[in-house]
Structures are given as C-alpha cells and as structure tokens.
Design a protein around this motif. Structure first.
Motif, mmCIF file in Angstrom:
data_model
loop_
_atom_site.group_PDB
_atom_site.id
_atom_site.type_symbol
_atom_site.label_atom_id
_atom_site.label_comp_id
_atom_site.label_asym_id
_atom_site.label_seq_id
_atom_site.Cartn_x
_atom_site.Cartn_y
_atom_site.Cartn_z
ATOM 1 N N UNK A 148 0.768 -1.023 0.147
ATOM 2 C CA UNK A 148 -0.025 -0.037 0.013
ATOM 3 C C UNK A 148 0.843 1.263 0.039
ATOM 4 N N UNK A 149 2.164 1.090 0.154
ATOM 5 C CA UNK A 149 3.095 2.498 0.313
ATOM 6 C C UNK A 149 3.575 2.576 -0.998
ATOM 7 N N UNK A 150 3.335 1.831 -1.941
ATOM 8 C CA UNK A 150 4.080 1.769 -3.237
ATOM 9 C C UNK A 150 2.973 2.698 -4.280
ATOM 10 N N UNK A 151 3.508 3.755 -4.958
ATOM 11 C CA UNK A 151 2.464 4.369 -6.050
ATOM 12 C C UNK A 151 2.058 3.650 -7.179
ATOM 13 N N UNK A 152 1.042 3.542 -7.776
ATOM 14 C CA UNK A 152 0.824 2.817 -9.057
ATOM 15 C C UNK A 152 1.745 3.368 -10.090
ATOM 16 N N UNK A 170 16.042 -14.835 -24.279
ATOM 17 C CA UNK A 170 15.622 -16.080 -25.084
ATOM 18 C C UNK A 170 14.999 -17.295 -24.197
ATOM 19 N N UNK A 171 14.238 -18.051 -24.757
ATOM 20 C CA UNK A 171 13.805 -19.108 -23.829
ATOM 21 C C UNK A 171 12.218 -18.879 -23.362
ATOM 22 N N UNK A 172 11.594 -19.851 -22.881
ATOM 23 C CA UNK A 172 10.340 -19.697 -22.253
ATOM 24 C C UNK A 172 10.578 -18.902 -20.806
ATOM 25 N N UNK A 173 9.644 -17.797 -20.621
ATOM 26 C CA UNK A 173 9.691 -17.005 -19.613
ATOM 27 C C UNK A 173 8.221 -17.062 -18.872
ATOM 28 N N UNK A 174 8.220 -17.307 -17.522
ATOM 29 C CA UNK A 174 6.832 -17.192 -17.041
ATOM 30 C C UNK A 174 6.958 -15.973 -15.837
ATOM 31 N N UNK A 175 6.071 -14.824 -16.289
ATOM 32 C CA UNK A 175 6.214 -13.829 -15.229
ATOM 33 C C UNK A 175 5.217 -13.783 -14.400
ATOM 34 N N UNK A 176 5.634 -13.548 -13.318
ATOM 35 C CA UNK A 176 4.271 -13.443 -12.008
ATOM 36 C C UNK A 176 3.853 -12.128 -11.633
ATOM 37 N N UNK A 177 2.596 -11.790 -11.854
ATOM 38 C CA UNK A 177 2.147 -10.434 -11.905
ATOM 39 C C UNK A 177 0.863 -10.532 -10.765
ATOM 40 N N UNK A 178 0.539 -9.368 -10.107
ATOM 41 C CA UNK A 178 -0.659 -9.321 -9.651
ATOM 42 C C UNK A 178 -1.721 -9.219 -10.569
ATOM 43 N N UNK A 179 -3.078 -9.542 -10.321
ATOM 44 C CA UNK A 179 -3.914 -9.300 -11.221
ATOM 45 C C UNK A 179 -4.357 -8.221 -11.930
ATOM 46 N N UNK A 180 -4.333 -6.984 -11.436
ATOM 47 C CA UNK A 180 -4.258 -5.559 -11.934
ATOM 48 C C UNK A 180 -3.085 -5.364 -12.769
ATOM 49 N N UNK A 194 -0.662 -15.602 -12.212
ATOM 50 C CA UNK A 194 -0.829 -14.883 -10.818
ATOM 51 C C UNK A 194 0.370 -15.329 -9.950
ATOM 52 N N UNK A 195 0.730 -14.475 -8.922
ATOM 53 C CA UNK A 195 1.513 -14.747 -7.869
ATOM 54 C C UNK A 195 1.130 -15.515 -6.996
ATOM 55 N N UNK A 196 -0.148 -16.229 -6.999
ATOM 56 C CA UNK A 196 -0.819 -17.096 -5.820
ATOM 57 C C UNK A 196 0.277 -18.123 -5.438
ATOM 58 N N UNK A 197 0.367 -18.206 -3.785
ATOM 59 C CA UNK A 197 1.350 -19.077 -3.258
ATOM 60 C C UNK A 197 0.822 -20.626 -3.624
ATOM 61 N N UNK A 198 -0.495 -20.824 -3.913
ATOM 62 C CA UNK A 198 -0.896 -22.118 -4.167
ATOM 63 C C UNK A 198 -0.127 -22.645 -5.495
#
Length: 350
Positions: A148-152, A170-180, A194-198
C-alpha cells in the motif's frame, strides 16, 4: 497464508488486508473468510477485530491500538527485523514478537533478546528442501507491487522496464504479476500468471532459473526449490538493503552496479525511505541498472542449465543450509495453544 496452512481444521482463520492481498488470500483457499479493507484507515478493521479471538499481524502496526483497545491476544510477525529495530512499543502488549531470519544478516537491535521476541527462521508453506532444476523456463517475480505504500505509477514504470528487459531474453519465461497488471502487452515467449502461493510449487518445477526483485520471501522460495536466483533492481527501501547484502555476500546474484546511487536515502523510517528510493530510481538509476541487465541477462538465459547457474545455486543453498524452515508451523502451534487456553477456535491473520 503460510501460517494459516499449518492451523488445524478446528481453527477458523480469517484474513483482512489490502484489496490485492485479499484477492491472493481468497485464491489460496486457506481462509474461512477474506475481506479487503482500506489500509490507510485502520478503523475500518475494528468490526473484524472485534469478532476474533486472536490476531496475527504481519509487519504492520496500523491496527495495534484497535487490537489493544479490544484486549485481543496479539501475535506479531516481523520479516524485516534485520533492517529495523524491534518495535519496543509492541512488546508490552503482544503475546509474542516473531522475527524472521534474513540469511546470516545480524538483527538490527540489541533489544531483540527480550523474552517475547522469538527468532523463527523462515516462515514458508512447506519445509521441503531443494531439488535439481528440472524445467527449461525462467520464472520472473516482481515483489512489492501489492504494497500500500508503493504508488501505482512507480509499479507501472517497473513492470514496463521489466517487460522491455525480457523482450530480449531467449527461451520460455513465466512472469508472475498481480491481477491488476496482467493485461499488459507482452512478447509471445512470455506467459503471465498470478503470484498465488498455491501455484508456486508447480511453477518452480518448470523453472531452471528464478529472476526476482530482492524481496526476502521469493528469494528464499527460489533457493529452497532449487532454482538459481538472480536479482532485478531494487523496488523499495528494504530491497535496496537486501541488494547491498547480496552484492557483498553472494555477488553472483547481482548483475548490475550503481547500488551506491541509493546512499542518499535515509533508512531510519522505511516508509519514508521507500519514497526516497523511488525518487532515486526514477531519476535515472533504474535506467542504468536495466541497461546493464539487458546486456547480461540474455546470456544467462541462453545457457539456462550452465555450470555458472549450478555454481550460483550451490553458493545460495550453502547460505540457507543452517536456517530453520519451520517458522510458520511454530507460530501456528503457539496460536492454537493460546486459543486452547481460552477454549476459543477463531483466529485472524492480516
């Protein structure tokens, strides 16, 4: 979430936090209920707190006065005790003050040896140790985007710079990002999740290398899952401090220079320091750091199972070999014992 996963089924764990964190908690399935609250208005949580029999706070003291006014047993987890002094104002009121280890970095306060302060190693969902890399993906994680302290606008700038870097890798990359942030335009070789821990364990199984902002949780998870880990530029004040430590202790993780640009930041107050960090970063430091990564990171990913990556993983695993991974289990046990003493069965984590 890690703590909730170790509570017995007779304990109802509830979660309240900022909107994005609440969404992750909901997707995890670990909680009896989840509610998003306005983090800058602590009074909005007073109703939830009143309904609970015990409270676990993670890093935030925003709700401490409300918790005390309602005489709720309060367990506090500080994952940043290596970067800031123990909050002495909390010690008289909490049941326990847990501090998470940060590699071999010393704790920042001599007062941490108070009997209520307990060192708990690493707080994580599963205690399994590492494995040999099995996949061919690079897993990229941007930690701090939900704070909450990081501006958009700062978050958007960092995401765009990261995507520009990965465009040349190069290569296959999986990028974890919040939904928004998952709607951003991306090259075809990048898969956004998603970055979901599950989902983390399965994603690590596909990954031979992990690239992350210098946040403690994902660095630990990467190493424990057996992925050699490289750092993106620091995104907030604590990440600057962590980058300094890694550059000194595990220099192979950090492929850029200019961390001294942040020497002007006053780290006495970590929230104020975050704003100062963003000013320095947006003033040209991120540009320099990402330019260096654009020259070096493609070579790392082009030889993803190279001896260089194996050597780095060996060094990183050595650095965590003596750290306990039972922190979440230990905290969950303490909570249940306290609830048993009151014959209560409801707890909340925020």
């Amino acid at each position: 979430m890690a703590i909730a996963s170790h509570l017995s089924s007779r304990v109802q764990a509830h979660f309240f936090s900022s909107k994005v964190c609440a969404r992750f908690a909901y997707e995890s399935g670990a909680f009896h209920s989840v509610k998003a609250i306005e983090f800058n208005k602590p009074s909005t949580a007073s109703v939830e707190i009143a309904q609970m029999d015990a409270i676990v706070s993670v890093n935030t003291t925003r709700f401490h006065e409300i918790i005390c006014s309602q005489s709720k047993p309060h367990f506090f987890l500080d994952t940043l005790a290596w970067a800031r002094p123990v909050s002495l104002a909390l010690l008289d009121d909490v049941e326990a003050y847990y501090i998470q280890s940060f590699f071999e970095h010393p704790h920042n306060s001599p007062d941490w040896k108070n009997e209520k302060v307990q060192e708990v190693g690493v707080v994580r969902q599963c205690g399994s140790r590492s494995r040999e890399p099995q996949g061919d993906h690079a897993l990229v994680h941007l930690g701090g985007l939900t704070s909450p302290v990081i501006p958009d606008e700062v978050c958007r700038e960092f995401v765009q710079r990261t995507l520009e870097l990965l465009k040349y890798c190069p290569g296959k990359i999986t990028l974890l990002l919040p939904p928004h942030f998952q709607h951003v335009a991306k090259p075809s070789h990048i898969c956004i999740k998603s970055c979901a821990l599950s989902e983390l364990s399965g994603l690590f199984e596909q990954s031979a290398v992990s690239i992350t902002t210098p946040g403690i949780e994902h660095v630990y998870e990467s190493i424990f899952h057996g992925a050699p880990t490289y750092l993106l530029p620091p995104f907030n004040s604590t990440q600057v401090l962590q980058t300094r430590y890694f550059k000194r202790s595990l220099p192979g993780m950090v492929l850029y220079n200019d961390i001294e640009d942040f020497d002007s930041v006053d780290f006495g107050n970590l929230v104020d320091a975050a704003h100062q960090t963003h000013q320095v970063a947006l003033g040209g430091t991120w540009e320099k750091m990402f330019n260096q990564l654009e020259r070096k990171m493609p070579g790392v990913l082009d030889r993803i199972n190279s001896a260089r990556n194996s050597k780095l993983l060996e060094l990183q695993q050595g650095a965590v070999s003596s750290i306990s991974v039972n922190g979440a289990f230990r905290i969950a046990q303490d909570i249940e014992q306290r609830l048993d003493s009151d014959n209560d069965v409801t707890s909340t984590v925020h």
